[in-house]
Design a protein around this motif. Structure first.
Motif, mmCIF file in Angstrom:
data_model
loop_
_atom_site.group_PDB
_atom_site.id
_atom_site.type_symbol
_atom_site.label_atom_id
_atom_site.label_comp_id
_atom_site.label_asym_id
_atom_site.label_seq_id
_atom_site.Cartn_x
_atom_site.Cartn_y
_atom_site.Cartn_z
ATOM 1 N N VAL A 28 0.835 -1.203 0.000
ATOM 2 C CA VAL A 28 0.000 0.000 0.000
ATOM 3 C C VAL A 28 0.870 1.253 0.000
ATOM 4 C CG1 VAL A 28 -1.620 1.359 1.380
ATOM 5 C CG2 VAL A 28 -2.010 -1.093 1.062
ATOM 6 N N GLN A 29 1.923 1.256 0.804
ATOM 7 C CA GLN A 29 2.810 2.422 0.848
ATOM 8 C C GLN A 29 3.532 2.619 -0.478
ATOM 9 O OE1 GLN A 29 5.291 2.567 4.311
ATOM 10 N NE2 GLN A 29 6.520 4.273 3.554
ATOM 11 N N ALA A 30 3.903 1.514 -1.122
ATOM 12 C CA ALA A 30 4.616 1.613 -2.393
ATOM 13 C C ALA A 30 3.733 2.162 -3.506
ATOM 14 C CB ALA A 30 5.166 0.243 -2.787
ATOM 15 N N LEU A 31 2.452 1.799 -3.486
ATOM 16 C CA LEU A 31 1.584 2.083 -4.633
ATOM 17 C C LEU A 31 0.563 3.188 -4.374
ATOM 18 C CD1 LEU A 31 0.888 -1.611 -5.730
ATOM 19 C CD2 LEU A 31 2.591 -0.006 -6.649
ATOM 20 N N LEU A 56 -4.640 0.135 8.824
ATOM 21 C CA LEU A 56 -4.972 0.727 7.533
ATOM 22 C C LEU A 56 -5.835 1.973 7.717
ATOM 23 C CD1 LEU A 56 -5.675 -2.553 5.550
ATOM 24 C CD2 LEU A 56 -3.894 -0.897 5.014
ATOM 25 N N VAL A 57 -6.797 1.911 8.625
ATOM 26 C CA VAL A 57 -7.627 3.083 8.922
ATOM 27 C C VAL A 57 -6.756 4.221 9.434
ATOM 28 C CG1 VAL A 57 -9.431 3.983 10.444
ATOM 29 C CG2 VAL A 57 -9.739 1.762 9.325
ATOM 30 N N ARG A 58 -5.807 3.886 10.323
ATOM 31 C CA ARG A 58 -4.914 4.907 10.867
ATOM 32 C C ARG A 58 -4.120 5.597 9.775
ATOM 33 N NH1 ARG A 58 0.103 5.994 12.399
ATOM 34 N NH2 ARG A 58 0.947 4.080 11.511
ATOM 35 N N ARG A 59 -3.783 4.844 8.725
ATOM 36 C CA ARG A 59 -3.014 5.402 7.626
ATOM 37 C C ARG A 59 -3.881 6.084 6.570
ATOM 38 N NH1 ARG A 59 2.099 1.404 6.324
ATOM 39 N NH2 ARG A 59 2.617 0.873 8.482
ATOM 40 N N GLY A 60 -5.189 6.095 6.799
ATOM 41 C CA GLY A 60 -6.081 6.772 5.867
ATOM 42 C C GLY A 60 -6.407 5.973 4.618
ATOM 43 N N PHE A 358 12.246 -2.421 -1.676
ATOM 44 C CA PHE A 358 10.977 -3.094 -1.980
ATOM 45 C C PHE A 358 10.025 -2.167 -2.730
ATOM 46 C CE2 PHE A 358 6.606 -4.247 -0.898
ATOM 47 C CZ PHE A 358 6.575 -5.597 -1.245
ATOM 48 N N HIS A 359 9.855 -0.965 -2.223
ATOM 49 C CA HIS A 359 8.924 -0.019 -2.857
ATOM 50 C C HIS A 359 9.321 0.263 -4.297
ATOM 51 C CE1 HIS A 359 7.895 1.698 1.390
ATOM 52 N NE2 HIS A 359 7.423 0.482 1.198
#
Length: 373
Positions: A28-31, A56-60, A358-359
């Protein structure tokens, strides 16, 4: 890059915070700045805490619990087949309404969604293979995988056991975030004999706790062993306290800690991390979690972990299930040797297993695939 109007639907098979769950966070962070991301988590595989959902909610991130046809051994029976059939139309309709430009299946257990996605006219499907296909379901998984147009494996071991042509699969090793700063040493470690070893995994039967505790006794209980983790919500499990009572004559040298909210500080403070898996392991995320802190890993030669560890350089390797071989390594290890291997392990982390590596690779693969379609 800014977020586009193209939507990426990521489907995952659990709502916990173990290895594959944490890799979803990295994907999710990568894309997140290439796609508008939505995540679906299943309703049938939760431990009640919804740790991944909450993160995931915390990260929006847009995330939903959905009743999905996830492949699980517990459902491979007549009632399970009926459940899959019952979910076929509702799942197809959800996919049709969502209409993402790409779907990302985070584990092989999500592969039943591939034909439904095709029926819903979703043609661009990425499969992230995080487990070796060594069970009787392998031919089914292989057939379903052919309905995807992109496959990513977490190790050469996983790619090999997929049975897919090497040209049809890309290997992208897992990664873990950089170390948290100012971690405190657990009080138990301050008041226990060194060296300190940590084993951190679910208490599944194949994770090698029996092998480890036998080896610990055979090695003369060389220090203190801290056991993190706990029994899985389903499937085969072992009772670590009972195994300690059965095999270890100096039980005070083994501290069964159980589930902890902060395993990172235990790993950071350890002299060595042990992965004693008895069966094939796809990767062994805890090995690179150890490496990032300059902690060496002692692993069985069970596939993925042995790809990560260089014997007597960044850790030690022993044959799976061989408690005497592991005992010999533990009995012969010195804190100075562990420290030197840990220094090289930290260098290995920086060269191969950072989020940036990785990203970059995941973004490259998804960007190229999008440009071609």
């Amino acid at each position: 890059m800014s977020v586009t109007n193209e939507r990426l639907l990521i489907v995952h098979s659990s709502d916990e915070l173990y290895g594959s769950d944490r890799m979803l966070l990295e994907v999710v962070q990568a894309l997140g700045d290439l796609w508008t991301v939505e995540v679906w988590l299943p309703v049938d595989r939760q431990d009640g805490r919804q740790l991944l959902f909450k993160e995931l909610v915390r990260r929006g991130v847009a995330v939903h619990h959905v009743d999905l046809p996830i492949l699980r051994r517990a459902w491979l029976n007549p009632s399970g087949v009926l459940r899959f059939l019952r979910l076929t139309v509702p799942t197809w309709w959800r996919l049709h309404k969502a209409a993402p430009q790409r779907m990302y299946l985070m584990t092989s257990a999500c592969l039943l969604l591939a034909p439904l996605a095709r029926m819903a006219r979703i043609r661009r499907i990425t499969l992230h293979i995080q487990e070796p296909w060594i069970s009787r379901e392998a031919p089914v998984l292989r057939a379903l995988a052919r309905l995807t147009d992109q496959r990513i494996a977490i190790s050469d071991t996983v790619a090999h056991f997929s049975g897919l042509p090497s040209t049809a699969i890309q290997v992208v090793p897992n990664a873990v975030p950089h170390p948290t700063e100012n971690l405190t040493v657990p009080a138990q470690m301050l008041h226990s004999p060194a060296p300190h070893y940590v084993v951190a995994s679910r208490w599944n039967g194949h994770k090698g706790h029996r092998t480890l505790l036998r080896a610990w006794q055979q090695a003369g209980c060389p220090g203190t062993l801290f056991v993190l983790g706990g029994p899985p919500p389903s499937g085969a499990q072992v009772s670590v306290p009972q195994l300690v009572e059965q095999f270890v004559q100096q039980p005070q040298t083994v501290q069964v800690i159980g589930e902890v909210p902060d395993p990172e500080r235990w790993i950071a403070a350890a002299d060595g991390v042990i992965l004693p898996t008895d069966s094939i392991e796809g990767f062994g995320l805890v090995a690179i979690e150890a490496f990032r802190h300059g902690t060496p890993a002692i692993v069985s030669d069970c596939g993925g972990p042995a790809e990560i560890v260089l014997h007597e350089v960044t850790g030690l390797i022993f044959p799976p299930g061989d408690s005497q071989a592991l005992a010999d390594l533990l009995a012969g290890a010195t804190t100075e040797q562990l420290r030197q291997m840990g220094t090289r392990a930290r260098q290995e982390y920086l060269q191969k297993y950072t989020p940036e590596h990785f990203h970059s690779r995941i973004r490259e693969l998804l960007s190229v695939r999008r440009a071609r379609t």
